[in-house]
Design a protein around this motif. Structure first.
Motif, PDB file in Angstrom:
ATOM      1  N   GLU A 102      -0.707   5.647  -9.240  1.00  0.00           N
ATOM      2  CA  GLU A 102      -1.646   6.755  -9.398  1.00  0.00           C
ATOM      3  C   GLU A 102      -2.525   6.926  -8.171  1.00  0.00           C
ATOM      4  OE1 GLU A 102      -3.813   5.948 -12.920  1.00  0.00           O
ATOM      5  OE2 GLU A 102      -2.108   6.301 -14.278  1.00  0.00           O
ATOM      6  N   THR A 103      -2.938   5.810  -7.567  1.00  0.00           N
ATOM      7  CA  THR A 103      -3.866   5.892  -6.431  1.00  0.00           C
ATOM      8  C   THR A 103      -3.161   6.144  -5.099  1.00  0.00           C
ATOM      9  OG1 THR A 103      -3.799   3.477  -6.218  1.00  0.00           O
ATOM     10  CG2 THR A 103      -5.546   4.415  -7.576  1.00  0.00           C
ATOM     11  N   ARG A 104      -1.903   5.724  -4.968  1.00  0.00           N
ATOM     12  CA  ARG A 104      -1.202   5.811  -3.691  1.00  0.00           C
ATOM     13  C   ARG A 104      -0.049   6.805  -3.688  1.00  0.00           C
ATOM     14  NH1 ARG A 104      -3.497   4.730   0.510  1.00  0.00           N
ATOM     15  NH2 ARG A 104      -1.494   4.278   1.515  1.00  0.00           N
ATOM     16  N   TRP A 124       5.903   4.969  -2.648  1.00  0.00           N
ATOM     17  CA  TRP A 124       5.200   5.351  -3.873  1.00  0.00           C
ATOM     18  C   TRP A 124       5.345   6.837  -4.167  1.00  0.00           C
ATOM     19  CZ3 TRP A 124       4.079   1.723  -7.104  1.00  0.00           C
ATOM     20  CH2 TRP A 124       3.704   0.461  -6.665  1.00  0.00           C
ATOM     21  N   GLU A 158       0.817  -1.204   0.000  1.00  0.00           N
ATOM     22  CA  GLU A 158       0.000   0.000   0.000  1.00  0.00           C
ATOM     23  C   GLU A 158       0.854   1.259   0.000  1.00  0.00           C
ATOM     24  OE1 GLU A 158      -3.546   0.561   0.130  1.00  0.00           O
ATOM     25  OE2 GLU A 158      -3.443  -1.446  -0.720  1.00  0.00           O
ATOM     26  N   THR A 218      -1.261   1.715 -11.883  1.00  0.00           N
ATOM     27  CA  THR A 218      -2.528   2.045 -11.229  1.00  0.00           C
ATOM     28  C   THR A 218      -2.323   2.292  -9.741  1.00  0.00           C
ATOM     29  OG1 THR A 218      -3.770   0.723 -12.837  1.00  0.00           O
ATOM     30  CG2 THR A 218      -4.865   1.240 -10.762  1.00  0.00           C
ATOM     31  N   THR A 219      -1.526   1.437  -9.105  1.00  0.00           N
ATOM     32  CA  THR A 219      -1.227   1.627  -7.683  1.00  0.00           C
ATOM     33  C   THR A 219      -0.478   2.930  -7.457  1.00  0.00           C
ATOM     34  OG1 THR A 219      -1.094  -0.775  -7.412  1.00  0.00           O
ATOM     35  CG2 THR A 219      -0.170   0.581  -5.652  1.00  0.00           C
TER      36      THR A 219
END
Length: 221
Positions: free
Chosen positions: A183-185, A86, A70, A180-181
């Motif tokens: 971009e979201t995290r 990230w 995460e 995608t991860t």
């Protein structure tokens, strides 16, 4: 109430694992045979070669892995482990190899996610066939008589085999998931921090020792 831990997504190369097993079997068979049946300096040379080769095989086949969590992306390469928040990652690039590019400009290769040009070509051919079928109306409900237009048979059954989106090679799909991860995290507060790089001395030390021993034996013999 404690928050349940979210397990990391682990990405590894099945082909590398299979290749590593085969290489270890071959190296072990030849090395053990030379250890017990060789004469003179041969057993010692075999021992030095095993100490050198086995860690390298493990490093390049079993060791590489990518752990996507995460808050962090942990990249385990043959001789290094790179922990990347990230928030420090600028982009994930796919070319002839898959790489992580951080905001400072440094690049780290993802050994566990190798690029297969053959898989890309195969996916491109499948995508081209799917687009051709779509233009010809094969993915529709089927027009005209016969089983193709009755109760959804024909065209409907063929349509279930068509991809829902663009056909991609497996490693490209993995890179899409990582993007995608990112971009979201990427902007999450818990996903900020410093990049940590640790050298895998547990792999490098025995390989260096085996190389030194092999050089000494060759020089003496």
């Amino acid at each position: 109430m404690t928050t349940p831990l979210v397990k990391d997504h682990i990405y590894r190369s099945p082909q590398a694992l299979i290749g590593g097993v085969l290489l270890l079997v071959i190296v072990g068979w030849l090395g053990i045979d030379a250890l017990f049946r060789g004469s003179g300096h041969t057993p010692w040379l075999a021992l030095a070669a095993l100490i050198l080769i086995v860690p390298l095989v493990v490093a390049f086949t079993f060791r590489p892995a990518v752990f996507a969590g995460e808050d962090r992306l942990r990249v385990r390469n043959p001789f290094r482990v790179i922990t990347l928040p990230w928030g420090e990652i600028a982009s994930l690039r796919s070319g002839y190899s898959n790489e992580v590019i951080v905001k400072s400009g440094a690049k780290y290769q993802l050994w566990a996610i190798p690029v297969s040009l053959r898989s890309r070509k195969k996916a491109a051919r499948r995508q081209a066939r799917a687009e051709t079928d779509a233009r010809r109306g094969r993915t529709g409900s089927g027009a005209g008589g016969g089983l193709g237009g009755f109760g959804g048979f024909g065209g409907g059954l063929r349509g279930t085999d068509e991809p829902a989106g663009p056909v991609r090679a497996e490693t490209d799909k993995v890179m899409d998931d990582l993007r995608t991860t990112l971009e979201t995290r990427g902007e999450a507060e818990s996903a900020q921090g410093e990049i940590v790089v640790r050298w895998a001395y547990e792999v490098m030390a025995p390989a260096v020792a085996g190389a030194v021993l092999l050089v000494i034996l060759l020089a003496v013999g």
